[in-house]
Design a protein around this motif. Structure first.
Motif, PDB file in Angstrom:
ATOM      1  N   UNK A  15       0.837  -1.193   0.000  1.00  0.00           N
ATOM      2  CA  UNK A  15       0.000   0.000   0.000  1.00  0.00           C
ATOM      3  C   UNK A  15       0.877   1.249   0.000  1.00  0.00           C
ATOM      4  N   UNK A  16       0.296   2.443  -0.240  1.00  0.00           N
ATOM      5  CA  UNK A  16       1.091   3.678  -0.170  1.00  0.00           C
ATOM      6  C   UNK A  16       1.822   3.840   1.171  1.00  0.00           C
ATOM      7  N   UNK A  17       1.186   3.450   2.269  1.00  0.00           N
ATOM      8  CA  UNK A  17       1.844   3.586   3.570  1.00  0.00           C
ATOM      9  C   UNK A  17       3.075   2.695   3.656  1.00  0.00           C
ATOM     10  N   UNK A  18       2.997   1.489   3.137  1.00  0.00           N
ATOM     11  CA  UNK A  18       4.134   0.581   3.184  1.00  0.00           C
ATOM     12  C   UNK A  18       5.290   1.122   2.348  1.00  0.00           C
ATOM     13  N   UNK A  19       4.959   1.709   1.197  1.00  0.00           N
ATOM     14  CA  UNK A  19       6.006   2.283   0.340  1.00  0.00           C
ATOM     15  C   UNK A  19       6.670   3.471   1.029  1.00  0.00           C
ATOM     16  N   UNK A  20       5.866   4.368   1.595  1.00  0.00           N
ATOM     17  CA  UNK A  20       6.430   5.527   2.287  1.00  0.00           C
ATOM     18  C   UNK A  20       7.251   5.097   3.500  1.00  0.00           C
ATOM     19  N   UNK A  24      11.195   5.961   4.052  1.00  0.00           N
ATOM     20  CA  UNK A  24      11.646   6.711   5.230  1.00  0.00           C
ATOM     21  C   UNK A  24      12.712   5.926   5.987  1.00  0.00           C
ATOM     22  N   UNK A  25      12.471   4.631   6.200  1.00  0.00           N
ATOM     23  CA  UNK A  25      13.450   3.804   6.900  1.00  0.00           C
ATOM     24  C   UNK A  25      14.775   3.773   6.153  1.00  0.00           C
ATOM     25  N   UNK A 107       8.531   0.359  21.296  1.00  0.00           N
ATOM     26  CA  UNK A 107       9.919   0.337  20.833  1.00  0.00           C
ATOM     27  C   UNK A 107      10.060   0.787  19.376  1.00  0.00           C
ATOM     28  N   UNK A 108       9.110   1.600  18.929  1.00  0.00           N
ATOM     29  CA  UNK A 108       9.220   2.196  17.600  1.00  0.00           C
ATOM     30  C   UNK A 108       9.069   3.714  17.693  1.00  0.00           C
ATOM     31  N   UNK A 109       9.643   4.411  16.727  1.00  0.00           N
ATOM     32  CA  UNK A 109       9.665   5.877  16.740  1.00  0.00           C
ATOM     33  C   UNK A 109       8.572   6.506  15.895  1.00  0.00           C
ATOM     34  N   UNK A 110       8.088   5.793  14.897  1.00  0.00           N
ATOM     35  CA  UNK A 110       7.108   6.358  13.962  1.00  0.00           C
ATOM     36  C   UNK A 110       6.176   5.262  13.482  1.00  0.00           C
ATOM     37  N   UNK A 111       4.883   5.547  13.478  1.00  0.00           N
ATOM     38  CA  UNK A 111       3.875   4.646  12.908  1.00  0.00           C
ATOM     39  C   UNK A 111       3.412   5.221  11.568  1.00  0.00           C
ATOM     40  N   UNK A 112       3.344   4.390  10.555  1.00  0.00           N
ATOM     41  CA  UNK A 112       2.879   4.812   9.235  1.00  0.00           C
ATOM     42  C   UNK A 112       1.627   4.002   8.899  1.00  0.00           C
ATOM     43  N   UNK A 147       4.063   7.592  -5.092  1.00  0.00           N
ATOM     44  CA  UNK A 147       4.770   6.413  -4.602  1.00  0.00           C
ATOM     45  C   UNK A 147       6.215   6.733  -4.248  1.00  0.00           C
ATOM     46  N   UNK A 148       6.758   7.744  -4.878  1.00  0.00           N
ATOM     47  CA  UNK A 148       8.123   8.147  -4.548  1.00  0.00           C
ATOM     48  C   UNK A 148       8.076   9.253  -3.509  1.00  0.00           C
ATOM     49  N   UNK A 149       8.668   8.962  -2.369  1.00  0.00           N
ATOM     50  CA  UNK A 149       8.679   9.947  -1.290  1.00  0.00           C
ATOM     51  C   UNK A 149       9.476  11.180  -1.710  1.00  0.00           C
ATOM     52  N   UNK A 150       8.871  12.333  -1.483  1.00  0.00           N
ATOM     53  CA  UNK A 150       9.552  13.589  -1.772  1.00  0.00           C
ATOM     54  C   UNK A 150       9.420  14.510  -0.578  1.00  0.00           C
TER      55      UNK A 150
END
Length: 276
Positions: A15-20, A24-25, A107-112, A147-150
């Motif tokens: 999904x878009x969230x998984x791609x972003x 980011x990671x 134990x995570x810093x960001x949820x997407x 789909x490409x993070x900018x």
């Protein structure tokens, strides 16, 4: 921001969230965890007529979904590696989605997460529930997001509230990647209006200390619809991401009377990083 968590609402596609989340990671040279949550037979089930047979069938169906979910782990790690993620893991859990994500948030810093209308837990009001329950910095990715993070331009919604400050603080890793940062300043409360006021936070000093070069832009909503005003201002400056505090008023007040969080969760065309 080294540990990124993404809620996977699909086993068949990224999904878009998984791609972003993967991008980011990779950009921050951190780790990525994907989690798929199977429904628990104990949640929301009341035995009707012939309950034993129906319960057995339900449990068998859930176990099949769990087997399919576990089988995705190699595919997830391989796809994450294609995006440049150095460390990826796949988790499968059973239970109530907000509680599972809240636990992983320890134990995570960001949820997407995705925002949509079809998959479970992606409707705007459900996304708002996840933001409130997990209390994590949460990146909400709308349908149709590139789909490409900018991060050519990141907009920050600023009104001096604790929620806005927490969002700003949590977003530092992403802000460091931005070519341009625009601070959209709304009306601020008077810190000296109450007896026993708190220490004053200087936005300019904080940003300078982080070595962020920003543009400060004052905005005002003539009709009180600050959510629409923020989105218009972000679009005017070609922002790729909006950072904001979530639910500055009570959740009931937002639901009943509207508010910035409510409006943006329903209408934003760009990803939004929120923090309660």
């Amino acid at each position: 921001m080294k540990d990124v968590l993404v809620y996977a609402n699909s086993l068949s596609a990224w999904t878009p969230a998984m791609i972003w989340a993967a991008q980011i990671a990779s950009t921050l040279r951190g780790g990525l965890t994907g989690v798929y949550v199977c429904p628990s037979p104990a949640v929301g089930y009341a035995a009707p007529y012939g309950g034993i047979d129906i319960a057995a069938s339900l449990i068998a169906s859930i176990r099949k979904v769990e087997e399919e979910a576990y089988a995705v782990h190699a595919q997830f790690e391989r796809r994450a590696a294609e995006y440049g993620v150095r460390s990826a893991q796949w988790q499968v859990a059973e239970g109530h989605v907000p509680q599972i994500l809240q636990h992983l948030g320890n134990w995570h810093d960001l949820l997407v997460i995705d925002r949509g209308n079809e998959a479970p837990w992606t409707a705007p009001w459900e996304v708002g529930n996840l933001v409130l329950t997990t209390r994590m910095p949460t990146l909400v990715v709308p349908p149709g997001a590139p789909q490409r993070q900018s991060l050519d331009c990141v907009a920050i919604a600023w009104n001096g509230s604790p929620e806005a400050l927490r969002a700003l603080h949590a977003a530092r890793g992403l802000l460091a990647q931005a070519r341009r940062i625009v601070v959209l300043r709304g009306t601020r409360g008077d810190p000296y209006s109450e007896i026993g006021w708190r220490p004053v936070f200087s936005l300019e000093t904080y940003l300078a200390r982080q070595a962020f070069s920003v543009e400060l832009i004052d905005i005002e909503s003539a009709d009180g619809d600050i959510g629409a005003t923020l989105l218009d201002a972000a679009a005017q400056h070609d922002a790729d991401l909006l950072v904001m505090g979530a639910y500055g008023r009570s959740r009931f007040s937002e639901w009943a009377f509207g508010g910035a969080t409510h409006h943006i969760l329903h209408h934003s065309a760009i990803p939004v990083m929120m923090r309660r």
